[in-house]
Design an enzyme around this catalytic site. Sequence first.
Site, PDB file in Angstrom:
ATOM      1  N   LYS A 103       0.837  -1.372   0.188  1.00 21.63           N
ATOM      2  CA  LYS A 103      -0.038   0.064   0.020  1.00 21.63           C
ATOM      3  C   LYS A 103       0.897   1.291   0.081  1.00 21.63           C
ATOM      4  O   LYS A 103       0.549   2.235  -0.703  1.00 21.63           O
ATOM      5  CB  LYS A 103      -1.010   0.132   1.193  1.00 21.63           C
ATOM      6  CG  LYS A 103      -1.340   1.209   1.641  1.00 21.63           C
ATOM      7  CD  LYS A 103      -2.201   1.210   2.527  1.00 21.63           C
ATOM      8  CE  LYS A 103      -1.737   1.590   4.046  1.00 21.63           C
ATOM      9  NZ  LYS A 103      -1.194   2.981   4.489  1.00 21.63           N
ATOM     10  N   ASN A 104       2.010   1.267   0.834  1.00 27.25           N
ATOM     11  CA  ASN A 104       2.663   2.258   1.019  1.00 27.25           C
ATOM     12  C   ASN A 104       3.601   2.589  -0.370  1.00 27.25           C
ATOM     13  O   ASN A 104       4.179   3.776  -0.282  1.00 27.25           O
ATOM     14  CB  ASN A 104       3.507   2.519   2.307  1.00 27.25           C
ATOM     15  CG  ASN A 104       2.556   2.832   3.532  1.00 27.25           C
ATOM     16  OD1 ASN A 104       1.406   2.681   3.205  1.00 27.25           O
ATOM     17  ND2 ASN A 104       3.062   2.689   4.762  1.00 27.25           N
ATOM     18  N   CYS A 116      -4.172  12.960  13.166  1.00 28.96           N
ATOM     19  CA  CYS A 116      -4.925  11.772  13.007  1.00 28.96           C
ATOM     20  C   CYS A 116      -4.644  10.915  14.377  1.00 28.96           C
ATOM     21  O   CYS A 116      -4.246  11.606  15.165  1.00 28.96           O
ATOM     22  CB  CYS A 116      -4.691  10.844  11.759  1.00 28.96           C
ATOM     23  SG  CYS A 116      -3.064  10.275  11.908  1.00 28.96           S
ATOM     24  N   ARG A 146       1.236  14.665  12.775  1.00 32.59           N
ATOM     25  CA  ARG A 146       1.585  14.568  11.508  1.00 32.59           C
ATOM     26  C   ARG A 146       1.577  16.014  10.672  1.00 32.59           C
ATOM     27  O   ARG A 146       0.835  16.160   9.720  1.00 32.59           O
ATOM     28  CB  ARG A 146       0.765  13.582  10.816  1.00 32.59           C
ATOM     29  CG  ARG A 146       0.645  12.334  11.567  1.00 32.59           C
ATOM     30  CD  ARG A 146       0.007  11.200  10.984  1.00 32.59           C
ATOM     31  NE  ARG A 146       1.002  10.484   9.864  1.00 32.59           N
ATOM     32  CZ  ARG A 146       0.557   9.276   9.225  1.00 32.59           C
ATOM     33  NH1 ARG A 146      -0.872   8.839   9.376  1.00 32.59           N
ATOM     34  NH2 ARG A 146       1.272   8.761   8.312  1.00 32.59           N
ATOM     35  N   PRO A 147       2.502  16.929  11.111  1.00 39.57           N
ATOM     36  CA  PRO A 147       2.605  17.965  10.493  1.00 39.57           C
ATOM     37  C   PRO A 147       3.325  17.661   9.015  1.00 39.57           C
ATOM     38  O   PRO A 147       3.802  16.599   8.625  1.00 39.57           O
ATOM     39  CB  PRO A 147       3.738  18.638  11.263  1.00 39.57           C
ATOM     40  CG  PRO A 147       4.618  17.792  12.215  1.00 39.57           C
ATOM     41  CD  PRO A 147       3.535  16.429  12.167  1.00 39.57           C
ATOM     42  N   ILE A 148       3.270  18.682   7.981  1.00 38.91           N
ATOM     43  CA  ILE A 148       3.668  18.617   6.668  1.00 38.91           C
ATOM     44  C   ILE A 148       4.832  19.731   6.353  1.00 38.91           C
ATOM     45  O   ILE A 148       4.793  19.904   5.229  1.00 38.91           O
ATOM     46  CB  ILE A 148       2.491  18.372   5.747  1.00 38.91           C
ATOM     47  CG1 ILE A 148       1.594  19.768   5.823  1.00 38.91           C
ATOM     48  CG2 ILE A 148       1.593  17.297   5.650  1.00 38.91           C
ATOM     49  CD1 ILE A 148       0.844  20.012   4.461  1.00 38.91           C
ATOM     50  N   ASP A 149       5.213  20.130   7.343  1.00 40.14           N
ATOM     51  CA  ASP A 149       6.370  21.257   7.125  1.00 40.14           C
ATOM     52  C   ASP A 149       7.436  20.955   6.287  1.00 40.14           C
ATOM     53  O   ASP A 149       8.018  21.913   5.493  1.00 40.14           O
ATOM     54  CB  ASP A 149       6.818  21.874   8.535  1.00 40.14           C
ATOM     55  CG  ASP A 149       7.140  20.907   9.510  1.00 40.14           C
ATOM     56  OD1 ASP A 149       6.594  19.784   9.471  1.00 40.14           O
ATOM     57  OD2 ASP A 149       8.598  20.793   9.958  1.00 40.14           O
ATOM     58  N   LEU A 150       7.619  19.681   6.433  1.00 39.75           N
ATOM     59  CA  LEU A 150       9.201  19.250   5.411  1.00 39.75           C
ATOM     60  C   LEU A 150       8.714  19.227   3.945  1.00 39.75           C
ATOM     61  O   LEU A 150       9.645  19.425   3.355  1.00 39.75           O
ATOM     62  CB  LEU A 150       9.792  18.076   6.150  1.00 39.75           C
ATOM     63  CG  LEU A 150      10.044  17.914   7.439  1.00 39.75           C
ATOM     64  CD1 LEU A 150      10.320  16.699   8.129  1.00 39.75           C
ATOM     65  CD2 LEU A 150      11.270  18.959   7.588  1.00 39.75           C
ATOM     66  N   ASP A 192       4.918   0.907  11.777  1.00 39.73           N
ATOM     67  CA  ASP A 192       3.817   0.315  11.386  1.00 39.73           C
ATOM     68  C   ASP A 192       3.584  -1.297  11.952  1.00 39.73           C
ATOM     69  O   ASP A 192       2.449  -1.921  11.548  1.00 39.73           O
ATOM     70  CB  ASP A 192       3.580   0.325   9.965  1.00 39.73           C
ATOM     71  CG  ASP A 192       3.277   1.694   9.509  1.00 39.73           C
ATOM     72  OD1 ASP A 192       3.133   2.654  10.406  1.00 39.73           O
ATOM     73  OD2 ASP A 192       3.309   2.000   8.271  1.00 39.73           O
ATOM     74  N   ARG A 205      -8.691  -0.145   5.438  1.00 38.66           N
ATOM     75  CA  ARG A 205      -7.634   0.984   4.558  1.00 38.66           C
ATOM     76  C   ARG A 205      -6.449   0.143   4.030  1.00 38.66           C
ATOM     77  O   ARG A 205      -5.851   0.677   3.172  1.00 38.66           O
ATOM     78  CB  ARG A 205      -7.283   1.974   5.528  1.00 38.66           C
ATOM     79  CG  ARG A 205      -8.333   2.839   5.716  1.00 38.66           C
ATOM     80  CD  ARG A 205      -7.842   4.109   6.780  1.00 38.66           C
ATOM     81  NE  ARG A 205      -6.537   4.549   6.303  1.00 38.66           N
ATOM     82  CZ  ARG A 205      -5.465   4.737   7.176  1.00 38.66           C
ATOM     83  NH1 ARG A 205      -5.612   4.708   8.530  1.00 38.66           N
ATOM     84  NH2 ARG A 205      -4.378   4.940   6.605  1.00 38.66           N
TER      85      ARG A 205
HETATM   86  C1  UD1 Z   1       4.705   6.914   5.871  1.00 39.95           C
HETATM   87  C2  UD1 Z   1       3.701   5.521   6.109  1.00 39.95           C
HETATM   88  C3  UD1 Z   1       3.304   5.413   7.217  1.00 39.95           C
HETATM   89  C4  UD1 Z   1       4.593   5.043   8.358  1.00 39.95           C
HETATM   90  C5  UD1 Z   1       5.383   6.374   8.191  1.00 39.95           C
HETATM   91  C6  UD1 Z   1       6.723   6.018   9.218  1.00 39.95           C
HETATM   92  C7  UD1 Z   1       2.789   5.973   3.931  1.00 39.95           C
HETATM   93  C8  UD1 Z   1       1.628   6.314   2.999  1.00 39.95           C
HETATM   94  N1  UD1 Z   1       2.634   5.971   5.112  1.00 39.95           N
HETATM   95  O1  UD1 Z   1       3.975   7.949   6.678  1.00 39.95           O
HETATM   96  O2  UD1 Z   1       2.517   4.139   7.225  1.00 39.95           O
HETATM   97  O3  UD1 Z   1       4.203   5.076   9.580  1.00 39.95           O
HETATM   98  O4  UD1 Z   1       5.780   6.393   7.061  1.00 39.95           O
HETATM   99  O5  UD1 Z   1       7.454   4.844   8.889  1.00 39.95           O
HETATM  100  O6  UD1 Z   1       3.766   5.575   3.271  1.00 39.95           O
HETATM  101  N2  UD1 Z   1       6.951  14.710  10.241  1.00 39.95           N
HETATM  102  C9  UD1 Z   1       7.138  16.172  10.283  1.00 39.95           C
HETATM  103  N3  UD1 Z   1       7.194  16.880   9.192  1.00 39.95           N
HETATM  104  C10 UD1 Z   1       6.690  16.525   8.036  1.00 39.95           C
HETATM  105  C11 UD1 Z   1       6.641  15.060   7.831  1.00 39.95           C
HETATM  106  C12 UD1 Z   1       6.737  14.310   8.976  1.00 39.95           C
HETATM  107  O7  UD1 Z   1       7.190  16.519  11.442  1.00 39.95           O
HETATM  108  O8  UD1 Z   1       6.690  17.471   7.052  1.00 39.95           O
HETATM  109  C13 UD1 Z   1       7.187  13.840  11.272  1.00 39.95           C
HETATM  110  C14 UD1 Z   1       5.872  12.978  11.740  1.00 39.95           C
HETATM  111  O9  UD1 Z   1       5.062  13.817  12.166  1.00 39.95           O
HETATM  112  C15 UD1 Z   1       6.333  11.766  12.450  1.00 39.95           C
HETATM  113  C16 UD1 Z   1       7.755  11.424  11.452  1.00 39.95           C
HETATM  114  O10 UD1 Z   1       8.093  12.803  10.877  1.00 39.95           O
HETATM  115  O11 UD1 Z   1       6.711  12.139  13.504  1.00 39.95           O
HETATM  116  C17 UD1 Z   1       7.669  10.326  10.458  1.00 39.95           C
HETATM  117  O12 UD1 Z   1       6.518  10.761   9.393  1.00 39.95           O
HETATM  118  P1  UD1 Z   1       6.972  10.532   7.816  1.00 39.95           P
HETATM  119  O13 UD1 Z   1       8.157   9.675   7.520  1.00 39.95           O
HETATM  120  O14 UD1 Z   1       6.286  11.647   6.928  1.00 39.95           O
HETATM  121  O15 UD1 Z   1       5.344   9.296   7.964  1.00 39.95           O
HETATM  122  P2  UD1 Z   1       4.342   9.475   6.597  1.00 39.95           P
HETATM  123  O16 UD1 Z   1       5.134   9.752   5.128  1.00 39.95           O
HETATM  124  O17 UD1 Z   1       3.492  10.497   7.017  1.00 39.95           O
END
Ligand code: UD1
Length: 416
Positions: A22-23, A116, A121-125, A305, A397
């Site tokens: 899925k991922n 969630c 789960r921020p998206i700043d990066l 996961d 899911r």
């Molecule tokens: C992906 C996987 C999810 C898995 C996770 C970690 C998919 C669809 N989902 O989620 O199943 O649990 O990797 O292996 O592939 N973070 C920030 N800023 C950002 C992005 C992330 O601070 O912009 C933090 C998150 O809050 C979290 C950490 O980084 O604490 C890891 O997140 P990330 O690796 O981005 O996970 P996802 O890509 O969301």
Amino acid sequence: MDKFVINGGKPLVGSVCVPRSKNSILPILASCVLCRETVTLHDCPHFSDIDNMLELLSILGAKIEKGHKNIHIDCKNITNCTLPDDLSKQIRSSIFLLGPLVARFGCARVSYPGGCEIGARPIDLHLKGLKALGTKIDEKYGKIDCYAHKLVGADIHLDYPSVGATENIMMAGVLATGTTRIFNSAKEPEIVDLQNFINSMGGKIMGAGTDTIVIEGVGNLHSTEYTPIPDRIIAGTYLLAGAMCGGDILIKNVDYAHIYSLLTKFKDAGFDLNIKDDNIRLRAGREKKSFGKIDTMPYPGFPTDLQAQTLALQCVSNGVCVVTENLFETRFKHVPELIKMGANIITKDRTAIVTGVKDLYGADVSATDLRAGSALVMAGIYAHGQTTISNVHNIDRGYESIEKVFNALGADIKRV
Ligand code: UD1
């Protein structure tokens, strides 16, 4: 809303085949937006996250044809760069579409995916990376508007090796002018799969699987056919379920290198594992030794996961296991549910101390998120008596009819 009713106490015996990841499929589907020709993905499972992503693509104007296992995606005539509010809030992976939309059309609008059940789960990066490539980003009232006249390659250092941010920047960099380098990139197998998929369309990405990814921008991508990698989290779930419930299971279509951190824990705890090519056979009795310590980390560390499913196994293993969740701040929602079933767990902040007990008992529990849900299915199969699991849509899911898979191995699960 569906529920599972599980009559527990059954061992698991037989063979099971791991579906495609899925991922991997979610970012691969998003990256189809970069291509003006038809893409065919082979052997895709029926997970609701994948269906939702396909719905988002068709709202953008993509033509989707689904066969039994193959999906054909034609993004030639995408006309819309705005993702609908409700769907994009609901589907976290909508954020993957930002990079490809901006790269091809110079604009994208999504709603902020928000927090969630497992954390903020921020998206700043993601946004920092897109900005570095020349995207202007306007964040207002929960919406993210992105514009770019032209993306230009850049050097981007991620403060944290985020999987999603690495993938979004890779996808945006493919159609940018010049070279993009991502430092401290995530190293997950799904990143390598995305690289291989994009390169099969004529992209030029190198270094996925290491901490530096280099993307040479190309003008155009062409059609391709591709089979994504097996789902390492599902492979791990089946192994952990076999270990928990006892029995003899053969798991087919596993890339064992992708779950090495888990296999090492099994070996250290003395499990009877036999690995041959892409098959793993596991034989287990009801008595088992605790893993002692689990710390979730970015790949190749222990995957977050698999934390919930591993914690479920520790509930019935001899000894004490200290489980630390380092990635997501609220990813212990399965703990109170397992305690209802008789588990002995104490949590403090990001750590759970699990003392193994001999028996678990059926209870009414809720699948608060995808992997927590699969952990409860495992516990229900192990437990004495009847377990009812609500919010099964969270499990759907990322697992295709999990009840049928486990019933074929001897479990007794009804979807009601
Ligand atoms: C992906 C996987 C999810 C898995 C996770 C970690 C998919 C669809 N989902 O989620 O199943 O649990 O990797 O292996 O592939 N973070 C920030 N800023 C950002 C992005 C992330 O601070 O912009 C933090 C998150 O809050 C979290 C950490 O980084 O604490 C890891 O997140 P990330 O690796 O981005 O996970 P996802 O890509 O969301």
